[in-house]
Design an enzyme around this catalytic site. Structure first.
Site, PDB file in Angstrom:
ATOM      1  N   ASP A   1      55.368  69.615  16.131  1.00 46.52           N
ATOM      2  CA  ASP A   1      56.049  68.476  15.527  1.00 46.52           C
ATOM      3  C   ASP A   1      55.762  67.259  16.409  1.00 46.52           C
ATOM      4  O   ASP A   1      55.017  67.351  17.381  1.00 46.52           O
ATOM      5  CB  ASP A   1      57.549  68.731  15.375  1.00 46.52           C
ATOM      6  CG  ASP A   1      58.215  69.143  16.675  1.00 46.52           C
ATOM      7  OD1 ASP A   1      57.671  68.811  17.755  1.00 46.52           O
ATOM      8  OD2 ASP A   1      59.260  69.804  16.619  1.00 46.52           O
TER       9      ASP A   1
ATOM     10  N   HIS B   1      50.530  71.161  12.180  1.00 47.92           N
ATOM     11  CA  HIS B   1      51.862  70.549  12.085  1.00 47.92           C
ATOM     12  C   HIS B   1      52.960  71.596  11.901  1.00 47.92           C
ATOM     13  O   HIS B   1      54.142  71.295  12.081  1.00 47.92           O
ATOM     14  CB  HIS B   1      51.894  69.554  10.922  1.00 47.92           C
ATOM     15  CG  HIS B   1      52.842  68.410  11.140  1.00 47.92           C
ATOM     16  ND1 HIS B   1      53.873  68.461  12.050  1.00 47.92           N
ATOM     17  CD2 HIS B   1      52.913  67.171  10.574  1.00 47.92           C
ATOM     18  CE1 HIS B   1      54.540  67.338  12.023  1.00 47.92           C
ATOM     19  NE2 HIS B   1      53.975  66.528  11.147  1.00 47.92           N
TER      20      HIS B   1
END
EC number: 2.3.1.12
Length: 637
Positions: free
Chosen positions: A614, A610
């Protein structure tokens, strides 16, 4: 005597960077040169008739803090005696290279060498690279034999001379080839009169030993810090030639053959076959020059006691008030429970399990025979109903087997231990983002059938999946990246290198399809088969499984609809592929009317870092991938 003019290109065949040549007319000077982008720091000195020229550092100057780019080996130019010689050192052929393997010598001793001739092939931590000569002359002496592994950068590997007549005057060995500093290697000669001895966890008393060579556990891969002795191919007393396979060593990647770089006789095996987690650099065997020295090694106190010092005995599960030595190296959980329940002294029980493991059956047999002694520390925990060992021999055995669950200890391979460690670190340190999507397989299956029937080309669904993922990564470049933990930056990868998960007997391997986006589906299919076979036989070369920018784990051949895979660091993404299932969905026909239809769908799950992915990047990648499955013609663009 006038020192001949020696020169060396600091960076060979480089048009846009920097070319530098070194001259040595003075006793010592230190120079710096910069072209605004790269900075060269060199030093030429003369000491005891030997001139040494070394390029210490090439530095990139395009940011606030200079960054080392390459470091070169050392060349020594002798200006004393009847000959002038050049010592060639192991070069640093990549920025991260610290050791190299001499794969093959393209020149032999006595050959004429021109500037640009390939001397040998060197295997680095990245690839196998040709080592070209920057001098002209004759190859007088090869110091490091073909097949030698883990040679430190700047280690002398060969000697060159200017004239052919000087070859016979070249010494057999070079002293101080690495600035006079002795380095630790996998083979070191140990003599009784040497003032410095090798320091390790086993340090034999060399005062009563003949000259011998200590073989150490080698580092057979860049990430290896310990290994297992899988098998000894030579036994004590055998004659050994250079290149003979002494044994097999299991690393964190594969089982590799350990070849001898010395000739002589195997006098003593310090680490027995089957030993596990032997640290790199730890002595494992002794080699002597002649057969007469074998008995001297065996009869010496150092030679006979070294095997005992190798084994590490863990703390006993119970307190041991006496200094009695335990006859085991490990205790199984069931045996540990029985020892605690019966208050026994673990060191009084003889182990019969593999590699000195104390098993449950050993404890039961010791209780039945009455040979196990009681632990003084457990007297307070005795129950009033407990009988003496002699009286309880007939009743304790059946009660034990009825109360305990049966199980078997399964020792993990080195590969599985490394996998477990890295996957745990991945889940702990990488914030995993999961995205799922169902893709329609019917166009892909029709394309695959057409290739086989019309063109005779057999490819698997997995081969097409690899190509589809590679094209999606090429189109969504942000997804083909990794996280630089030191700088906290995202590093974009120029090539699309797909790691594929292959299950082997020793653990999961991930061979790499490099530049997968540029290869045809048939080429990918052939490469996958070849790499998978190498992985299962443990013959993958380091450059075939190290690296990769993205991974694929396919369980579609099993009844697995979907799953979430764990990211393989330092990569930032892995795609989990499930099986195809037929489902009924509403489909709009050519007449514009919506009708139920049977389609084949497959679930794919993206596990992404992450910090890099995104929501928008992950969704873009999944959208591209889905489009590649729906219209296979996109894979040809």
């Amino acid at each position: 005597m006038v020192l001949p003019l020696f020169r060396r290109a600091a960076i060979a065949r480089t048009s846009s960077l920097l070319r530098a040549r070194l001259f040595a007319p003075a006793s010592e000077f230190h120079s710096r040169f910069s072209n605004g982008l790269y900075h060269l720091d060199d030093k030429i000195s003369s000491s005891n008739g030997v001139r040494s020229a070394s390029i210490d550092l090439i530095t990139r100057m395009d940011d606030s803090s200079p960054k080392p780019i390459l470091r070169f080996g050392v060349q020594n130019f002798s200006s004393t005696g009847p000959i002038s010689q050049t010592v060639l050192a192991m070069p640093a052929l990549s920025p991260t290279m610290s050791h190299g393997n001499v794969v093959k010598w393209m020149k032999k001793e006595g050959d004429k060498v021109e500037v640009g001739d390939v001397l040998c092939e060197i295997e680095t931590d990245k690839a196998t690279v040709e080592f070209e000569s920057q001098e002209e002359g004759f190859l007088a002496k090869i110091l490091v034999t073909e097949g030698s592994k883990d040679i430190p950068v700047n280690e002398p590997i060969a000697i060159m001379v200017e004239e052919e007549d000087d070859i016979k005057n070249v010494p057999a060995t070079i002293e101080g080839g690495r600035d006079g500093k002795e380095e630790t290697s996998a083979h070191q000669v140990m003599k009784p009169d040497e003032s410095t001895q090798q320091k390790s966890s086993i340090q034999p008393d060399a005062s009563d030993l003949p000259p011998h060579v200590v073989l150490e556990m080698p580092a057979l891969s860049p990430t290896m810090n310990q290994g297992n002795i899988a098998k000894w191919w030579k036994k004590e007393g055998d004659k050994i030639e250079v290149g003979d396979v002494i044994g097999e060593i299991e690393t964190d990647k594969a089982t590799l053959e350990f070849e001898s770089l010395e000739e002589g006789y195997l006098a003593k095996i310090l680490i027995p076959e089957g030993s596990k987690d032997v640290a790199v650099g730890k002595p494992i065997a002794l080699i002597v020059e002649d057969a007469e020295s074998i008995e001297a090694i065996k009869s010496s106190s150092a030679g006979s006691s070294e095997v005992d010092t190798v084994k590490e005995v863990p703390d006993s599960v119970v307190d041991k008030p006496t200094e009695r030595k335990a006859g085991f190296t490990k205790i199984s959980p069931a045996a540990k429970l029985l020892i605690l329940e019966h208050g026994l002294e673990a060191s009084s029980i003889e182990a019969s399990g593999p590699y000195g493991t104390l098993l449950k059956s050993d404890v039961v047999a010791a209780i039945a025979s009455g040979k196990a002694s009681k632990s003084s520390a457990s007297t307070k925990k005795k129950q009033p109903s407990k009988e003496t060992p002699s009286k309880s021999s007939s009743t304790s055995k059946p009660s034990v087997t009825q109360s305990d669950n049966n199980y078997e200890d399964f020792p993990n391979s080195q590969i599985r231990k490394i996998i477990a460690k890295r996957l745990l670190e991945s889940k702990q340190k990488i914030p995993h983002l999961y995205l799922q999507s169902d893709v329609v397989l019917d166009p892909l299956l029709a394309f695959r059938k057409e290739l086989q029937e019309n063109h005779g080309v057999k490819v698997s669904v997995n081969d097409i999946v690899i190509k589809a993922v590679a094209v999606a990564l090429r189109n969504v470049r942000q997804a083909n990246a990794f996280w630089d933990a030191e700088k906290g930056d995202i590093v974009m990868c120029d090539s699309v290198d797909i790691s594929i998960a292959v299950a082997t007997e020793k653990g999961l391997m991930t061979p790499i399809i490099k530049n997968a986006d540029q290869k045809s589906i048939s080429a990918i299919s052939l490469e996958v088969k070849e790499l998978a076979q190498k992985a299962r036989s443990g013959k993958l070369a380091p450059h075939e499984f190290q690296g990769g920018t993205f991974s694929i784990s396919n369980l579609g051949m099993y009844p697995v609809d979907n799953f979430c895979a764990i990211i393989n660091p330092p990569q930032a993404g892995i795609l989990a592929v499930g099986r195809g299932n037929k489902v009924v969905e509403p489909v709009i026909g050519l007449d514009g009317i919506e009708k139920p239809s049977v389609v084949t769908k497959m679930n794919v799950t993206l596990s992404a870092d992450h910090r890099i992915f995104d929501g928008q990047v992950g969704a873009s990648f999944m959208s591209e991938l889905r489009s590649n499955f729906e219209d296979v013609r996109r894979l040809l663009l």
